[in-house]
Scaffold this motif. Structure first.
Motif, PDB file in Angstrom:
ATOM      1  N   ALA A 117       0.837  -1.205   0.000  1.00 39.61           N
ATOM      2  CA  ALA A 117       0.000   0.000   0.000  1.00 39.61           C
ATOM      3  C   ALA A 117       0.868   1.250   0.000  1.00 39.61           C
ATOM      4  CB  ALA A 117      -0.933  -0.011   1.213  1.00 39.61           C
ATOM      5  N   GLU A 118       1.900   1.253   0.824  1.00 36.70           N
ATOM      6  CA  GLU A 118       2.789   2.418   0.892  1.00 36.70           C
ATOM      7  C   GLU A 118       3.492   2.637  -0.447  1.00 36.70           C
ATOM      8  OE1 GLU A 118       6.761   3.893   3.267  1.00 36.70           O
ATOM      9  OE2 GLU A 118       5.340   2.601   4.333  1.00 36.70           O
ATOM     10  N   ARG A 119       4.006   1.582  -1.042  1.00 34.03           N
ATOM     11  CA  ARG A 119       4.684   1.699  -2.337  1.00 34.03           C
ATOM     12  C   ARG A 119       3.735   2.133  -3.442  1.00 34.03           C
ATOM     13  NH1 ARG A 119       9.090  -3.104  -3.092  1.00 34.03           N
ATOM     14  NH2 ARG A 119      10.148  -2.822  -1.102  1.00 34.03           N
ATOM     15  N   SER A 120       2.467   1.788  -3.298  1.00 33.35           N
ATOM     16  CA  SER A 120       1.463   2.129  -4.313  1.00 33.35           C
ATOM     17  C   SER A 120       0.835   3.499  -4.092  1.00 33.35           C
ATOM     18  CB  SER A 120       0.349   1.066  -4.315  1.00 33.35           C
ATOM     19  OG  SER A 120       0.891  -0.207  -4.599  1.00 33.35           O
ATOM     20  N   GLY A 121       1.054   4.055  -2.909  1.00 30.86           N
ATOM     21  CA  GLY A 121       0.490   5.373  -2.613  1.00 30.86           C
ATOM     22  C   GLY A 121      -0.994   5.348  -2.302  1.00 30.86           C
ATOM     23  N   ILE A 122      -1.480   4.199  -1.820  1.00 37.69           N
ATOM     24  CA  ILE A 122      -2.883   4.095  -1.422  1.00 37.69           C
ATOM     25  C   ILE A 122      -2.945   3.592   0.014  1.00 37.69           C
ATOM     26  CG2 ILE A 122      -3.688   3.709  -3.785  1.00 37.69           C
ATOM     27  CD1 ILE A 122      -4.012   0.737  -3.117  1.00 37.69           C
ATOM     28  N   SER A 123      -4.117   3.690   0.605  1.00 38.13           N
ATOM     29  CA  SER A 123      -4.257   3.238   1.986  1.00 38.13           C
ATOM     30  C   SER A 123      -4.288   1.715   2.069  1.00 38.13           C
ATOM     31  CB  SER A 123      -5.537   3.806   2.609  1.00 38.13           C
ATOM     32  OG  SER A 123      -6.682   3.167   2.058  1.00 38.13           O
ATOM     33  N   ARG A 124      -3.972   1.226   3.234  1.00 39.67           N
ATOM     34  CA  ARG A 124      -4.023  -0.217   3.496  1.00 39.67           C
ATOM     35  C   ARG A 124      -5.440  -0.741   3.237  1.00 39.67           C
ATOM     36  NH1 ARG A 124      -5.031  -4.089   7.393  1.00 39.67           N
ATOM     37  NH2 ARG A 124      -3.332  -5.554   7.737  1.00 39.67           N
ATOM     38  N   ARG A 125      -6.441  -0.008   3.733  1.00 44.12           N
ATOM     39  CA  ARG A 125      -7.844  -0.406   3.572  1.00 44.12           C
ATOM     40  C   ARG A 125      -8.226  -0.494   2.089  1.00 44.12           C
ATOM     41  NH1 ARG A 125     -10.622  -3.393   6.186  1.00 44.12           N
ATOM     42  NH2 ARG A 125     -10.767  -4.312   4.170  1.00 44.12           N
ATOM     43  N   HIS A 126      -7.777   0.493   1.308  1.00 42.06           N
ATOM     44  CA  HIS A 126      -8.095   0.495  -0.118  1.00 42.06           C
ATOM     45  C   HIS A 126      -7.474  -0.726  -0.796  1.00 42.06           C
ATOM     46  CE1 HIS A 126      -8.709   3.188  -3.906  1.00 42.06           C
ATOM     47  NE2 HIS A 126      -9.020   1.946  -4.143  1.00 42.06           N
ATOM     48  N   LEU A 127      -6.213  -1.028  -0.469  1.00 40.43           N
ATOM     49  CA  LEU A 127      -5.566  -2.195  -1.071  1.00 40.43           C
ATOM     50  C   LEU A 127      -6.289  -3.479  -0.681  1.00 40.43           C
ATOM     51  CD1 LEU A 127      -3.345  -3.374  -2.804  1.00 40.43           C
ATOM     52  CD2 LEU A 127      -1.888  -3.455  -0.768  1.00 40.43           C
ATOM     53  N   LEU A 128      -6.674  -3.592   0.574  1.00 43.94           N
ATOM     54  CA  LEU A 128      -7.409  -4.783   1.006  1.00 43.94           C
ATOM     55  C   LEU A 128      -8.754  -4.895   0.290  1.00 43.94           C
ATOM     56  CD1 LEU A 128      -6.630  -4.905   4.829  1.00 43.94           C
ATOM     57  CD2 LEU A 128      -5.969  -6.582   3.093  1.00 43.94           C
ATOM     58  N   ASP A 129      -9.437  -3.778   0.120  1.00 40.96           N
ATOM     59  CA  ASP A 129     -10.702  -3.794  -0.621  1.00 40.96           C
ATOM     60  C   ASP A 129     -10.494  -4.252  -2.060  1.00 40.96           C
ATOM     61  OD1 ASP A 129     -12.190  -2.984   1.560  1.00 40.96           O
ATOM     62  OD2 ASP A 129     -12.347  -0.889   0.929  1.00 40.96           O
ATOM     63  N   LEU A 130      -9.396  -3.821  -2.679  1.00 34.82           N
ATOM     64  CA  LEU A 130      -9.087  -4.264  -4.040  1.00 34.82           C
ATOM     65  C   LEU A 130      -8.788  -5.754  -4.058  1.00 34.82           C
ATOM     66  CD1 LEU A 130      -6.801  -1.346  -5.287  1.00 34.82           C
ATOM     67  CD2 LEU A 130      -9.192  -1.768  -5.884  1.00 34.82           C
ATOM     68  N   GLU A 131      -7.967  -6.221  -3.114  1.00 32.06           N
ATOM     69  CA  GLU A 131      -7.602  -7.643  -3.067  1.00 32.06           C
ATOM     70  C   GLU A 131      -8.818  -8.541  -2.833  1.00 32.06           C
ATOM     71  OE1 GLU A 131      -4.389  -8.650  -0.445  1.00 32.06           O
ATOM     72  OE2 GLU A 131      -2.927  -7.510  -1.614  1.00 32.06           O
ATOM     73  N   HIS A 132      -9.791  -8.045  -2.109  1.00 30.71           N
ATOM     74  CA  HIS A 132     -10.990  -8.838  -1.818  1.00 30.71           C
ATOM     75  C   HIS A 132     -12.093  -8.624  -2.853  1.00 30.71           C
ATOM     76  CE1 HIS A 132      -9.320  -8.852   2.451  1.00 30.71           C
ATOM     77  NE2 HIS A 132      -9.182 -10.067   1.954  1.00 30.71           N
ATOM     78  N   GLY A 133     -11.791  -7.870  -3.905  1.00 27.98           N
ATOM     79  CA  GLY A 133     -12.758  -7.667  -4.979  1.00 27.98           C
ATOM     80  C   GLY A 133     -13.930  -6.793  -4.601  1.00 27.98           C
ATOM     81  N   LYS A 134     -13.763  -5.978  -3.570  1.00 33.05           N
ATOM     82  CA  LYS A 134     -14.857  -5.112  -3.122  1.00 33.05           C
ATOM     83  C   LYS A 134     -14.931  -3.804  -3.894  1.00 33.05           C
ATOM     84  CE  LYS A 134     -14.921  -6.886   1.588  1.00 33.05           C
ATOM     85  NZ  LYS A 134     -14.730  -6.551   3.003  1.00 33.05           N
ATOM     86  N   LYS A 135     -13.839  -3.456  -4.582  1.00 33.93           N
ATOM     87  CA  LYS A 135     -13.810  -2.214  -5.345  1.00 33.93           C
ATOM     88  C   LYS A 135     -13.234  -2.465  -6.719  1.00 33.93           C
ATOM     89  CE  LYS A 135     -13.461   1.120  -1.643  1.00 33.93           C
ATOM     90  NZ  LYS A 135     -12.806   2.321  -1.163  1.00 33.93           N
ATOM     91  N   LYS A 136     -13.729  -1.724  -7.685  1.00 28.52           N
ATOM     92  CA  LYS A 136     -13.172  -1.740  -9.040  1.00 28.52           C
ATOM     93  C   LYS A 136     -12.302  -0.483  -9.143  1.00 28.52           C
ATOM     94  CE  LYS A 136     -14.468  -2.084 -13.868  1.00 28.52           C
ATOM     95  NZ  LYS A 136     -15.606  -2.173 -14.794  1.00 28.52           N
ATOM     96  N   PRO A 137     -10.995  -0.666  -9.303  1.00 26.10           N
ATOM     97  CA  PRO A 137     -10.108   0.498  -9.272  1.00 26.10           C
ATOM     98  C   PRO A 137     -10.166   1.341 -10.538  1.00 26.10           C
ATOM     99  CG  PRO A 137      -8.847  -1.443  -9.807  1.00 26.10           C
ATOM    100  CD  PRO A 137     -10.259  -1.910  -9.496  1.00 26.10           C
ATOM    101  N   LEU A 138      -9.878   2.618 -10.366  1.00 27.61           N
ATOM    102  CA  LEU A 138      -9.639   3.474 -11.518  1.00 27.61           C
ATOM    103  C   LEU A 138      -8.361   2.979 -12.181  1.00 27.61           C
ATOM    104  CD1 LEU A 138     -10.217   6.970  -9.861  1.00 27.61           C
ATOM    105  CD2 LEU A 138     -11.783   5.744 -11.375  1.00 27.61           C
ATOM    106  N   ILE A 139      -8.204   3.225 -13.455  1.00 25.17           N
ATOM    107  CA  ILE A 139      -7.006   2.769 -14.160  1.00 25.17           C
ATOM    108  C   ILE A 139      -5.761   3.411 -13.555  1.00 25.17           C
ATOM    109  CG2 ILE A 139      -7.112   4.511 -15.993  1.00 25.17           C
ATOM    110  CD1 ILE A 139      -6.014   0.815 -16.377  1.00 25.17           C
TER     111      ILE A 139
END
Length: 85
Positions: free
Chosen positions: A32-54
């Protein structure tokens, strides 16, 4: 004969993100830190809860050290179209 088509799956993308993170030997916090996003956001992406912007997906791919195209491609799954009566 029914042809398969492809659909985008946030679950498949999330699995690909999690697999790439583990393959890079990163924790969720590190990725998350290397990607510049929050831990929660990364976890939501990993669990398929969010569709990320490109742009977010590009940041995640960069943070994991993998090509954006490779990560994006893994979000597609084969599906069969519904059969009509």
């Amino acid at each position: 004969m029914i042809q398969q088509t492809r659909a985008y799956s946030t679950a498949a993308l999330g699995l690909a993100i999690a697999q790439a993170r583990r393959a890079a030997g990163l924790t969720v916090d590190q990725a998350a830190e290397r990607s510049g996003i929050s831990r929660r956001h990364l976890l939501d992406l990993e669990h398929g809860k969010k569709k990320p912007l490109i742009t977010t997906l590009a940041d995640v791919a960069d943070g994991l050290g993998i090509p954006l195209g490779l990560l994006a491609e893994r979000g597609w799954i084969a599906v069969e179209p519904p059969q009509l009566p």
